[in-house]
Design a protein around this motif. Sequence first.
Motif, PDB file in Angstrom:
ATOM      1  N   UNK A  30     -46.243 -56.953   1.797  1.00  0.00           N
ATOM      2  CA  UNK A  30     -46.203 -56.153   0.598  1.00  0.00           C
ATOM      3  C   UNK A  30     -45.049 -54.818   0.808  1.00  0.00           C
ATOM      4  N   UNK A  31     -45.388 -54.103   1.845  1.00  0.00           N
ATOM      5  CA  UNK A  31     -44.480 -52.977   2.057  1.00  0.00           C
ATOM      6  C   UNK A  31     -43.080 -53.445   2.129  1.00  0.00           C
ATOM      7  N   UNK A  32     -42.756 -54.390   2.994  1.00  0.00           N
ATOM      8  CA  UNK A  32     -41.588 -55.196   3.107  1.00  0.00           C
ATOM      9  C   UNK A  32     -40.972 -55.426   2.056  1.00  0.00           C
ATOM     10  N   UNK A  33     -41.575 -55.937   1.070  1.00  0.00           N
ATOM     11  CA  UNK A  33     -40.902 -56.282  -0.478  1.00  0.00           C
ATOM     12  C   UNK A  33     -40.726 -55.104  -1.108  1.00  0.00           C
ATOM     13  N   UNK A  34     -41.415 -53.992  -0.950  1.00  0.00           N
ATOM     14  CA  UNK A  34     -41.160 -52.551  -1.696  1.00  0.00           C
ATOM     15  C   UNK A  34     -39.603 -52.068  -1.022  1.00  0.00           C
ATOM     16  N   UNK A  35     -39.848 -52.046   0.387  1.00  0.00           N
ATOM     17  CA  UNK A  35     -38.122 -51.263   0.715  1.00  0.00           C
ATOM     18  C   UNK A  35     -37.157 -52.327   0.589  1.00  0.00           C
ATOM     19  N   UNK A  36     -37.237 -53.635   0.563  1.00  0.00           N
ATOM     20  CA  UNK A  36     -36.338 -54.553   0.512  1.00  0.00           C
ATOM     21  C   UNK A  36     -35.726 -54.528  -1.074  1.00  0.00           C
ATOM     22  N   UNK A  37     -36.735 -54.286  -2.038  1.00  0.00           N
ATOM     23  CA  UNK A  37     -36.390 -54.142  -3.311  1.00  0.00           C
ATOM     24  C   UNK A  37     -35.718 -52.828  -3.746  1.00  0.00           C
ATOM     25  N   UNK A  38     -35.960 -51.854  -2.850  1.00  0.00           N
ATOM     26  CA  UNK A  38     -35.571 -50.583  -3.205  1.00  0.00           C
ATOM     27  C   UNK A  38     -33.874 -50.540  -2.707  1.00  0.00           C
ATOM     28  N   UNK A  39     -33.679 -51.380  -1.580  1.00  0.00           N
ATOM     29  CA  UNK A  39     -32.139 -51.395  -1.021  1.00  0.00           C
ATOM     30  C   UNK A  39     -31.465 -52.466  -1.933  1.00  0.00           C
ATOM     31  N   UNK A  40     -32.204 -53.463  -2.213  1.00  0.00           N
ATOM     32  CA  UNK A  40     -31.587 -54.432  -3.123  1.00  0.00           C
ATOM     33  C   UNK A  40     -30.892 -53.976  -4.607  1.00  0.00           C
ATOM     34  N   UNK A  41     -31.760 -52.819  -5.215  1.00  0.00           N
ATOM     35  CA  UNK A  41     -31.496 -52.143  -6.154  1.00  0.00           C
ATOM     36  C   UNK A  41     -30.129 -51.316  -5.905  1.00  0.00           C
ATOM     37  N   UNK A  88     -43.511 -53.978  -9.985  1.00  0.00           N
ATOM     38  CA  UNK A  88     -44.295 -54.542  -8.771  1.00  0.00           C
ATOM     39  C   UNK A  88     -44.281 -53.600  -7.477  1.00  0.00           C
ATOM     40  N   UNK A  89     -43.188 -52.831  -7.208  1.00  0.00           N
ATOM     41  CA  UNK A  89     -43.251 -51.945  -6.049  1.00  0.00           C
ATOM     42  C   UNK A  89     -44.029 -50.843  -6.495  1.00  0.00           C
ATOM     43  N   UNK A  90     -43.825 -50.308  -7.797  1.00  0.00           N
ATOM     44  CA  UNK A  90     -45.124 -49.215  -8.015  1.00  0.00           C
ATOM     45  C   UNK A  90     -46.242 -49.655  -7.999  1.00  0.00           C
ATOM     46  N   UNK A  91     -46.890 -50.992  -8.245  1.00  0.00           N
ATOM     47  CA  UNK A  91     -48.276 -51.410  -8.367  1.00  0.00           C
ATOM     48  C   UNK A  91     -48.488 -51.512  -6.769  1.00  0.00           C
ATOM     49  N   UNK A  92     -47.713 -52.007  -5.818  1.00  0.00           N
ATOM     50  CA  UNK A  92     -48.074 -52.244  -4.429  1.00  0.00           C
ATOM     51  C   UNK A  92     -48.283 -50.724  -3.813  1.00  0.00           C
ATOM     52  N   UNK A 141     -52.574 -46.484  -2.249  1.00  0.00           N
ATOM     53  CA  UNK A 141     -52.783 -44.806  -2.329  1.00  0.00           C
ATOM     54  C   UNK A 141     -51.726 -44.054  -2.390  1.00  0.00           C
ATOM     55  N   UNK A 142     -50.566 -44.525  -2.768  1.00  0.00           N
ATOM     56  CA  UNK A 142     -49.218 -43.870  -2.703  1.00  0.00           C
ATOM     57  C   UNK A 142     -48.782 -43.663  -4.289  1.00  0.00           C
ATOM     58  N   UNK A 143     -47.415 -42.997  -4.024  1.00  0.00           N
ATOM     59  CA  UNK A 143     -46.747 -42.878  -5.236  1.00  0.00           C
ATOM     60  C   UNK A 143     -45.240 -43.088  -5.172  1.00  0.00           C
ATOM     61  N   UNK A 144     -44.802 -43.669  -6.198  1.00  0.00           N
ATOM     62  CA  UNK A 144     -43.464 -44.097  -6.129  1.00  0.00           C
ATOM     63  C   UNK A 144     -42.847 -43.321  -7.294  1.00  0.00           C
ATOM     64  N   UNK A 145     -41.670 -42.812  -7.157  1.00  0.00           N
ATOM     65  CA  UNK A 145     -40.943 -41.884  -7.901  1.00  0.00           C
ATOM     66  C   UNK A 145     -39.551 -42.412  -8.133  1.00  0.00           C
ATOM     67  N   UNK A 146     -39.002 -42.355  -9.333  1.00  0.00           N
ATOM     68  CA  UNK A 146     -37.517 -42.499  -9.543  1.00  0.00           C
ATOM     69  C   UNK A 146     -36.878 -41.450 -10.279  1.00  0.00           C
ATOM     70  N   UNK A 147     -35.772 -40.833  -9.642  1.00  0.00           N
ATOM     71  CA  UNK A 147     -35.053 -39.818  -9.936  1.00  0.00           C
ATOM     72  C   UNK A 147     -33.557 -40.048 -10.143  1.00  0.00           C
ATOM     73  N   UNK A 148     -32.640 -38.942 -10.479  1.00  0.00           N
ATOM     74  CA  UNK A 148     -31.224 -38.965 -10.618  1.00  0.00           C
ATOM     75  C   UNK A 148     -30.840 -37.888  -9.753  1.00  0.00           C
ATOM     76  N   UNK A 149     -30.071 -37.950  -8.762  1.00  0.00           N
ATOM     77  CA  UNK A 149     -29.506 -36.786  -8.002  1.00  0.00           C
ATOM     78  C   UNK A 149     -28.550 -35.882  -8.776  1.00  0.00           C
ATOM     79  N   UNK A 150     -28.567 -34.515  -8.463  1.00  0.00           N
ATOM     80  CA  UNK A 150     -27.897 -33.708  -9.171  1.00  0.00           C
ATOM     81  C   UNK A 150     -26.143 -34.036  -9.126  1.00  0.00           C
TER      82      UNK A 150
END
Length: 200
Positions: A91-102, A164-168, A173-182
């Motif tokens: 599941x964590x592999x899926x999260x990291x892979x999704x972040x990079x693919x995005x 799905x990444x956020x749910x995983x 017991x973690x937190x997923x945050x999305x932001x835009x860089x300055x």
Amino acid sequence: IEALKDQLPGSTYQRMEDLVKALLSDGKRAGGVVARLRKLFVYGEDNYTVFNLSDLVQDIAHILQNELMEHNITLNTDIVPDCEMFGDNGQIQMVVLNALNNAIYAIKEQASPKTISLKLSQTNQQICIECQDNGPGFPSDFIKKGPGIFQTSKKEGMGVGLWLSKTIVENHHGILEIQNRENGGARLLIRLPQASVMQN
């Protein structure tokens, strides 16, 4: 559809065949999502083990090297060694892979330089995975709403990946945050408890 081949003009038959293939492909993708969701919600923490997150992140970066080279994207990594976490490796592999693919999707069509940075750090209590790119960033309304099911900023996206990444992450017991860089681009932050914290 094969039975219609001799009854339709060639171009019409080809369009129909392409449509059927697209529908079958989407069905297969949806089936894969359902299978992953079932595993996610049925097994829960019974499937958790201690694993080396540093190796997992390095492996994913290596797997994506060909795609990165194809799109002339530079990936800068800063990965602390021997970072262990307690959770579901797949599941964590899926999260990291999704972040990079995005990130790859966001910048692959833009002019160079195209860069992604992937950082893994840790403290006594917390693990942090940070993925940044120099693309257009997340739409402001997408950031306000947060990752939700069937919400996407991609033209052909299903709106499941980030949700799905956020749910995983939250199930770990973690937190997923999305932001835009300055200075432009998107930033995705994943904060997870250390293995010792989770086990206690």
